[in-house]
Design a protein around this motif. Structure first.
Motif, PDB file in Angstrom:
ATOM      1  N   ARG A  30       0.834  -1.198   0.000  1.00 54.28           N
ATOM      2  CA  ARG A  30       0.000   0.000   0.000  1.00 54.28           C
ATOM      3  C   ARG A  30       0.875   1.257   0.000  1.00 54.28           C
ATOM      4  NH1 ARG A  30      -4.154   0.273  -2.333  1.00 54.28           N
ATOM      5  NH2 ARG A  30      -5.472  -1.199  -1.249  1.00 54.28           N
ATOM      6  N   ALA A  31       2.035   1.159   0.689  1.00 60.89           N
ATOM      7  CA  ALA A  31       2.892   2.350   0.772  1.00 60.89           C
ATOM      8  C   ALA A  31       3.536   2.672  -0.563  1.00 60.89           C
ATOM      9  CB  ALA A  31       3.957   2.150   1.837  1.00 60.89           C
ATOM     10  N   ILE A  32       3.786   1.645  -1.381  1.00 59.92           N
ATOM     11  CA  ILE A  32       4.465   1.902  -2.657  1.00 59.92           C
ATOM     12  C   ILE A  32       3.465   2.178  -3.764  1.00 59.92           C
ATOM     13  CG2 ILE A  32       5.991   0.904  -4.391  1.00 59.92           C
ATOM     14  CD1 ILE A  32       7.218  -0.737  -2.118  1.00 59.92           C
TER      15      ILE A  32
ATOM     16  N   GLY B 232       0.147   2.768  -3.455  1.00 57.86           N
ATOM     17  CA  GLY B 232      -1.106   3.400  -3.048  1.00 57.86           C
ATOM     18  C   GLY B 232      -1.574   4.411  -4.076  1.00 57.86           C
TER      19      GLY B 232
ATOM     20  N   ASP C  27      -3.218   7.504   1.163  1.00 57.06           N
ATOM     21  CA  ASP C  27      -3.053   6.074   1.433  1.00 57.06           C
ATOM     22  C   ASP C  27      -1.643   5.767   1.892  1.00 57.06           C
ATOM     23  OD1 ASP C  27      -5.629   5.166   0.741  1.00 57.06           O
ATOM     24  OD2 ASP C  27      -5.147   5.559  -1.355  1.00 57.06           O
ATOM     25  N   ARG C  28      -0.679   6.445   1.274  1.00 54.91           N
ATOM     26  CA  ARG C  28       0.713   6.171   1.641  1.00 54.91           C
ATOM     27  C   ARG C  28       0.986   6.607   3.067  1.00 54.91           C
ATOM     28  NH1 ARG C  28       1.751   7.953  -3.931  1.00 54.91           N
ATOM     29  NH2 ARG C  28       2.065   6.030  -5.089  1.00 54.91           N
TER      30      ARG C  28
END
Lengths: 151, 102, 113, 166
Positions: free
Chosen positions: B22-24, B26, B31-32
């Motif tokens: 999700r962090a990459i 998103g 979201d990140r």
């Protein structure tokens, strides 16, 4: 266009947390030689607490508490403390930063004097790091004009 | 009991890798930020568990507390930054205003 | 001797429950459609999961009781209190940032489509 | 002045817990550190207020409020786990405005914090005394509108004020 909203919830919790974070920073500086940490880490946490205060209130509030002049003085004062302790050792006849020699002027045995000298160095580093962090953040968020912030 | 803590650390590590997706990838910046905050909480727990495993809890607790503090400040600062600069999301009011100015 | 086994069992139950809640938070982060709903999952699941695992660690640490161990347990309790206060505030800050940046929340009709 | 002394005492107690070394040198360091923190931000914990006995009473009542809150948090997590693991994900997000009767800052903050931690609701904004709440389903919003949580928080933090006004 940019609204500066003071949010009640964030402000209230940050207000209570700021003294505790500063307290933890001083604890990290003071216990540098028993636990991981020391001057640099403690200084970073201390600077982060000022940034948290800036997030909770605004930049004017922090500037009222820590004026620009005082901040710049602290940057120089930390380095001065570091250099002064080193130079004192040099004057007393040992190498630069060899604190063991300080027992000539302090009434304690060399081992304790060594711990005291390390503590002085850590305090100097901590003061400089926190003050530099604060001034970098101030400069970045005001685009170097120091008048009105956008954060 | 040590094996159980190693198992816990590995499971939380897998969860962290899932959050990294999700962090990459998103879709939006928000979201990140959420994903990074979640990873920070999990890392706090992992640090305490590593301390238990190496039997040096009193040392790792300090690191973990400092990490939790910095993670909290980072999340707040990021959210405040992206609140005032509204240019992150295409189609929002800020972008429309800018296009209208042009 | 039997007391130690009982304590270990409690520790294992607490840690497994905590892992379960961390897992639901992660799955929620991956599955929910918009980021307000993602925050619903992470803001609650992460807080309770981390608190349960740290409570398990405290219980495990009290095996051999001494003053130093007791102080370490108080420190871990301090981390728990910190997470308990900090996580909701971070959630609130992100939500408010999204609201100010004009992210439209999904409604029932959007999901049905 | 009183609030600074109380801040100093709280910080020194924390120092004793954190340090774990009780010799004279470390205790002196603790006193100096706590004095520095009290000097630079001693007015932050009890801002605009004087420390009175009411704070202690409120603390005791707040601790009595905690078990109910923890019960609600566990309910919240089971609810979220059900929603997340259900294959169809039966969510229907809705935003509501909730008008609260709470007056003091601290009770508003505790109410907002409790809303975030309990089932399916997040406080999005606080405008004066209106709470804008994001709910994950209609049922959760109805639960909030029964007003049980607000009543409990009003019991904890606003008892003295209401007595004075009556």
């Amino acid at each position: 266009m940019i609204r500066l909203i003071e949010d009640l919830h964030i402000q209230f919790v940050c207000r209570i947390m700021v003294p505790l974070i500063q307290f933890f920073a001083l604890y990290v500086i003071a216990h540098g030689h028993y636990s991981p940490g020391g001057g640099f880490q403690g200084g970073c946490i201390l600077g982060a607490s000022f940034i948290l205060m800036m997030i909770a209130y605004d930049i004017e509030y922090v500037k009222k508490r820590f004026p620009e002049k005082f901040n710049t003085f602290m940057v120089a004062f930390g380095v001065f403390l570091y250099a002064a302790i080193g130079a004192l050792c040099l004057i007393l006849g040992a190498e630069y930063l060899n604190y063991g020699i300080l027992h000539k002027i302090l009434p304690a045995d060399p081992v304790k004097v060594r711990a005291l000298g390390t503590l002085g160095i850590e305090i100097g580093v901590g003061i400089t790091v926190s003050a530099v962090m604060l001034s970098i953040f101030l400069n970045l968020s005001t685009f170097g004009k120091h008048e009105k912030s956008e954060v | 009991m040590e094996n159980f803590f190693i198992f816990t650390i590995i499971v939380i590590g897998i969860l962290v890798i899932l959050c990294l997706y999700r962090a990459i990838f998103g879709p939006t910046v928000m979201d990140r930020i959420v994903a990074v905050g979640v990873i920070g909480t999990k890392t706090t727990v992992i640090l305490v568990l590593i301390g238990i495993y190496y039997k040096r809890v009193e040392m790792f607790v300090d690191i973990s507390l400092a990490y939790a503090l910095l993670n909290f400040i980072a999340t707040l600062a990021a959210s405040k930054f992206f609140r005032t600069r509204k240019s992150i999301l295409p189609g929002t009011k800020f972008m429309k205003d800018r296009e209208a100015e042009k | 001797m039997i007391v130690e086994y009982i304590i270990d069992a409690f520790v294992i139950i607490l840690v497994l429950l905590g892992l379960f809640f961390l897992f639901t938070a992660t799955v929620g982060l991956l599955r929910f459609p918009d980021f307000y709903c993602k925050l619903q999952a992470t803001g609650k699941g992460d807080t309770l999961g981390a608190i349960l695992i740290l409570l398990g660690v405290i219980l495990y640490n009290l095996h051999d009781f001494s003053l130093n161990n007791f102080l370490v347990c108080l420190k871990i309790l301090f981390i728990i209190i910190f997470i308990f206060h900090a996580n909701p505030v971070a959630t609130h800050a992100i939500t408010k940032a999204g609201l100010d940046a004009d992210v439209k929340p999904l409604t029932k009709e959007d999901i049905r489509k | 002045m009183r609030r600074e002394i109380v801040t100093f005492l709280i910080l020194f107690l924390l120092w004793l817990i954190f340090s774990g070394m009780f010799d004279a040198f470390h205790l002196a360091l603790g006193v100096v550190s706590c004095l520095i923190v009290t000097l630079i931000s001693g007015d932050l914990i009890f801002q605009n207020e004087r420390f009175t006995m009411n704070h202690i009473k409120e603390g005791i009542r707040f601790i009595k409020y905690l078990p109910w809150l923890i019960y609600q948090i566990i309910l919240a997590n089971i609810h979220v786990a059900y929603l997340v693991l259900h294959p169809k994900m039966p969510i229907e997000p809705i935003i509501i405005a909730y008008k609260a009767k709470l007056k003091r800052d601290i009770s508003k903050v505790v109410f907002s914090q409790s809303i975030i931690l309990t089932p399916g609701t997040i406080t999005m904004d606080i405008v004066d005394d209106t709470f804008i709440v994001h709910c994950i389903s209609k049922k959760v919003a109805d639960d909030l509108f029964t007003g049980e949580m607000e009543q409990r928080i009003a019991d904890v933090f606003e008892r003295e004020n209401t007595k004075r006004s009556l």
